[in-house]
Design a protein around this motif. Structure first.
Motif, PDB file in Angstrom:
ATOM      1  N   ASN A  10       0.607  -1.346   0.099  1.00 44.17           N
ATOM      2  CA  ASN A  10      -0.290  -0.136  -0.299  1.00 44.17           C
ATOM      3  C   ASN A  10       1.161   1.427  -0.062  1.00 44.17           C
ATOM      4  O   ASN A  10       0.729   2.383   0.388  1.00 44.17           O
ATOM      5  N   LEU A  11       1.351   1.083  -0.516  1.00 48.07           N
ATOM      6  CA  LEU A  11       2.902   2.503  -0.422  1.00 48.07           C
ATOM      7  C   LEU A  11       2.862   3.030  -2.513  1.00 48.07           C
ATOM      8  O   LEU A  11       3.273   3.821  -2.808  1.00 48.07           O
ATOM      9  N   VAL A  12       1.680   2.925  -2.844  1.00 48.24           N
ATOM     10  CA  VAL A  12       2.010   3.721  -4.031  1.00 48.24           C
ATOM     11  C   VAL A  12       1.241   5.253  -3.930  1.00 48.24           C
ATOM     12  O   VAL A  12       2.084   5.310  -4.336  1.00 48.24           O
ATOM     13  N   GLY A  13       0.396   5.181  -3.164  1.00 47.79           N
ATOM     14  CA  GLY A  13       0.149   6.804  -2.709  1.00 47.79           C
ATOM     15  C   GLY A  13       1.698   7.822  -2.229  1.00 47.79           C
ATOM     16  O   GLY A  13       1.520   8.890  -2.533  1.00 47.79           O
ATOM     17  N   GLU A  14       2.193   7.023  -0.978  1.00 45.40           N
ATOM     18  CA  GLU A  14       2.850   7.395  -0.503  1.00 45.40           C
ATOM     19  C   GLU A  14       4.621   7.981  -1.953  1.00 45.40           C
ATOM     20  O   GLU A  14       5.323   8.864  -1.291  1.00 45.40           O
ATOM     21  N   ILE A  15       4.565   6.846  -2.226  1.00 40.62           N
ATOM     22  CA  ILE A  15       5.589   6.887  -3.615  1.00 40.62           C
ATOM     23  C   ILE A  15       4.881   7.363  -4.612  1.00 40.62           C
ATOM     24  O   ILE A  15       6.161   8.181  -4.806  1.00 40.62           O
ATOM     25  N   ILE A  16       4.162   8.003  -4.982  1.00 41.01           N
ATOM     26  CA  ILE A  16       3.841   9.582  -6.370  1.00 41.01           C
ATOM     27  C   ILE A  16       3.860  10.529  -5.289  1.00 41.01           C
ATOM     28  O   ILE A  16       3.746  11.058  -6.135  1.00 41.01           O
ATOM     29  N   GLN A  17       3.737  10.248  -3.595  1.00 39.79           N
ATOM     30  CA  GLN A  17       3.564  12.123  -3.445  1.00 39.79           C
ATOM     31  C   GLN A  17       4.752  11.848  -3.160  1.00 39.79           C
ATOM     32  O   GLN A  17       5.262  13.518  -3.349  1.00 39.79           O
ATOM     33  N   ARG A  18       5.638  11.738  -3.226  1.00 38.25           N
ATOM     34  CA  ARG A  18       7.376  12.015  -3.267  1.00 38.25           C
ATOM     35  C   ARG A  18       8.080  13.007  -5.211  1.00 38.25           C
ATOM     36  O   ARG A  18       7.977  13.929  -4.328  1.00 38.25           O
ATOM     37  N   PHE A  19       7.180  12.143  -5.223  1.00 34.39           N
ATOM     38  CA  PHE A  19       7.241  13.130  -7.000  1.00 34.39           C
ATOM     39  C   PHE A  19       7.159  13.670  -6.703  1.00 34.39           C
ATOM     40  O   PHE A  19       7.258  15.052  -7.545  1.00 34.39           O
ATOM     41  N   GLU A  20       5.526  13.798  -6.548  1.00 35.44           N
ATOM     42  CA  GLU A  20       4.171  15.107  -6.858  1.00 35.44           C
ATOM     43  C   GLU A  20       5.167  16.111  -6.229  1.00 35.44           C
ATOM     44  O   GLU A  20       5.142  17.440  -6.909  1.00 35.44           O
ATOM     45  N   THR A  21       5.512  16.044  -4.632  1.00 35.84           N
ATOM     46  CA  THR A  21       5.639  17.023  -4.049  1.00 35.84           C
ATOM     47  C   THR A  21       7.117  17.597  -4.578  1.00 35.84           C
ATOM     48  O   THR A  21       7.731  18.753  -4.540  1.00 35.84           O
ATOM     49  N   LYS A  22       7.990  16.840  -5.203  1.00 35.24           N
ATOM     50  CA  LYS A  22       9.219  17.622  -5.322  1.00 35.24           C
ATOM     51  C   LYS A  22       8.677  17.891  -6.125  1.00 35.24           C
ATOM     52  O   LYS A  22       9.800  19.143  -6.602  1.00 35.24           O
ATOM     53  N   GLY A  23       7.838  18.265  -7.351  1.00 32.91           N
ATOM     54  CA  GLY A  23       7.339  19.893  -7.866  1.00 32.91           C
ATOM     55  C   GLY A  23       7.933  18.912  -9.581  1.00 32.91           C
ATOM     56  O   GLY A  23       7.667  19.301 -10.696  1.00 32.91           O
ATOM     57  N   PHE A  24       8.193  16.975  -9.565  1.00 35.07           N
ATOM     58  CA  PHE A  24       8.429  16.734 -10.989  1.00 35.07           C
ATOM     59  C   PHE A  24       6.591  16.609 -11.621  1.00 35.07           C
ATOM     60  O   PHE A  24       5.037  16.293 -11.092  1.00 35.07           O
ATOM     61  N   THR A  25       6.258  16.385 -12.709  1.00 33.05           N
ATOM     62  CA  THR A  25       4.704  16.283 -13.702  1.00 33.05           C
ATOM     63  C   THR A  25       5.065  14.892 -14.251  1.00 33.05           C
ATOM     64  O   THR A  25       5.432  13.946 -14.944  1.00 33.05           O
ATOM     65  N   LEU A  26       3.209  14.230 -13.668  1.00 34.27           N
ATOM     66  CA  LEU A  26       3.135  13.082 -13.615  1.00 34.27           C
ATOM     67  C   LEU A  26       2.194  13.172 -15.691  1.00 34.27           C
ATOM     68  O   LEU A  26       1.830  14.241 -15.447  1.00 34.27           O
ATOM     69  N   VAL A  27       3.095  11.917 -16.381  1.00 32.45           N
ATOM     70  CA  VAL A  27       2.906  12.342 -17.506  1.00 32.45           C
ATOM     71  C   VAL A  27       2.254  10.938 -18.082  1.00 32.45           C
ATOM     72  O   VAL A  27       1.958  10.900 -19.448  1.00 32.45           O
ATOM     73  N   GLY A  28       2.161   9.971 -17.506  1.00 34.99           N
ATOM     74  CA  GLY A  28       1.735   8.690 -17.889  1.00 34.99           C
ATOM     75  C   GLY A  28       1.923   7.903 -16.494  1.00 34.99           C
ATOM     76  O   GLY A  28       2.993   8.499 -15.375  1.00 34.99           O
ATOM     77  N   LEU A  29       0.648   6.821 -16.283  1.00 35.58           N
ATOM     78  CA  LEU A  29       0.438   6.204 -14.972  1.00 35.58           C
ATOM     79  C   LEU A  29      -0.061   5.274 -15.484  1.00 35.58           C
ATOM     80  O   LEU A  29      -1.607   5.585 -16.547  1.00 35.58           O
ATOM     81  N   LYS A  30       0.275   3.660 -15.130  1.00 38.17           N
ATOM     82  CA  LYS A  30      -0.876   2.853 -14.973  1.00 38.17           C
ATOM     83  C   LYS A  30      -0.679   1.615 -14.212  1.00 38.17           C
ATOM     84  O   LYS A  30       0.929   1.296 -14.189  1.00 38.17           O
ATOM     85  N   MET A  31      -1.483   1.034 -13.751  1.00 38.68           N
ATOM     86  CA  MET A  31      -1.469  -0.290 -13.254  1.00 38.68           C
ATOM     87  C   MET A  31      -1.296  -2.134 -14.555  1.00 38.68           C
ATOM     88  O   MET A  31      -2.438  -0.769 -14.772  1.00 38.68           O
ATOM     89  N   MET A  32      -0.507  -2.408 -14.281  1.00 38.20           N
ATOM     90  CA  MET A  32      -0.661  -3.475 -15.073  1.00 38.20           C
ATOM     91  C   MET A  32      -0.228  -4.839 -14.491  1.00 38.20           C
ATOM     92  O   MET A  32       1.116  -5.209 -13.844  1.00 38.20           O
ATOM     93  N   GLN A  33      -0.490  -5.899 -15.424  1.00 33.19           N
ATOM     94  CA  GLN A  33       0.181  -7.213 -14.864  1.00 33.19           C
ATOM     95  C   GLN A  33       1.352  -6.889 -16.051  1.00 33.19           C
ATOM     96  O   GLN A  33       0.980  -7.476 -17.233  1.00 33.19           O
ATOM     97  N   VAL A  34       2.291  -8.205 -15.105  1.00 37.53           N
ATOM     98  CA  VAL A  34       3.689  -7.128 -16.397  1.00 37.53           C
ATOM     99  C   VAL A  34       3.530  -9.305 -17.203  1.00 37.53           C
ATOM    100  O   VAL A  34       4.006  -9.990 -16.124  1.00 37.53           O
TER     101      VAL A  34
END
Ligand code: CMP
Length: 137
Positions: A10-34
């Motif tokens: 359950n660390l998806v939100g925590e991890i995304i938040q670290r990149f968002e709060t640093k100031g980077f821009t999310l341009v692609g996002l998907k959950m997938m079975q590899v």
């Protein structure tokens, strides 16, 4: 790419938040079975290493979250945000330093340079899955 252990813990939100709060821009996002094919291509550089089969087994074992982040210096900065490959060597304050203890369960993969990033983005995402936008602020 947030690995299966990051999703399961359950660390998806925590991890995304670290990149968002640093100031980077999310341009692609998907959950997938590899698929094994994708995992083997993604980790092709490690294919002669003894841990390769278990790495592919693990990455294909349950869903991951693939992301593309954009911004000045994003590759080098992401590597600092993520921390050392071995979580036991990763500094506190990094994702792996704060949440990981296992080499094979190090929560997230990040591209290690511009060429790898270009290859990995096109391996994981189609053009239609990538947003072309710039924050207004
Ligand atoms: P990652 O950044 O995804 O790139 C390759 C992965 O291989 C690495 O993170 C680790 O999860 C894994 N890895 C590298 N070395 C070892 C090792 N000695 N034993 C197990 N897994 C490893």
């Amino acid at each position: 790419m947030i690995k299966p252990d990051g999703v399961q813990r359950n660390l998806v939100g925590e991890i995304i938040q670290r990149f968002e709060t640093k100031g980077f821009t999310l341009v692609g996002l998907k959950m997938m079975q590899v698929s094994r094919e994708l995992a083997e291509k993604h980790y092709a550089v490690h294919k002669e290493r003894p841990f390769f089969p278990s790495l592919v087994d693990f990455i294909t074992s349950s869903p991951v979250v693939a992301m593309v982040w954009q911004g000045d210096g994003v590759i080098a900065s992401a590597r600092k945000i993520i921390g050392a490959t071995n979580p036991l060597n990763a500094e506190p304050g990094t994702i792996r330093g704060d949440f990981g203890i296992s080499f094979g369960r190090n929560l997230i993969h990040g591209s290690d340079g511009p060429c790898t990033a270009t290859d990995e983005v096109s391996l994981w995402f189609s053009d239609a899955e990538l947003a072309d936008w710039t924050p207004a602020i």
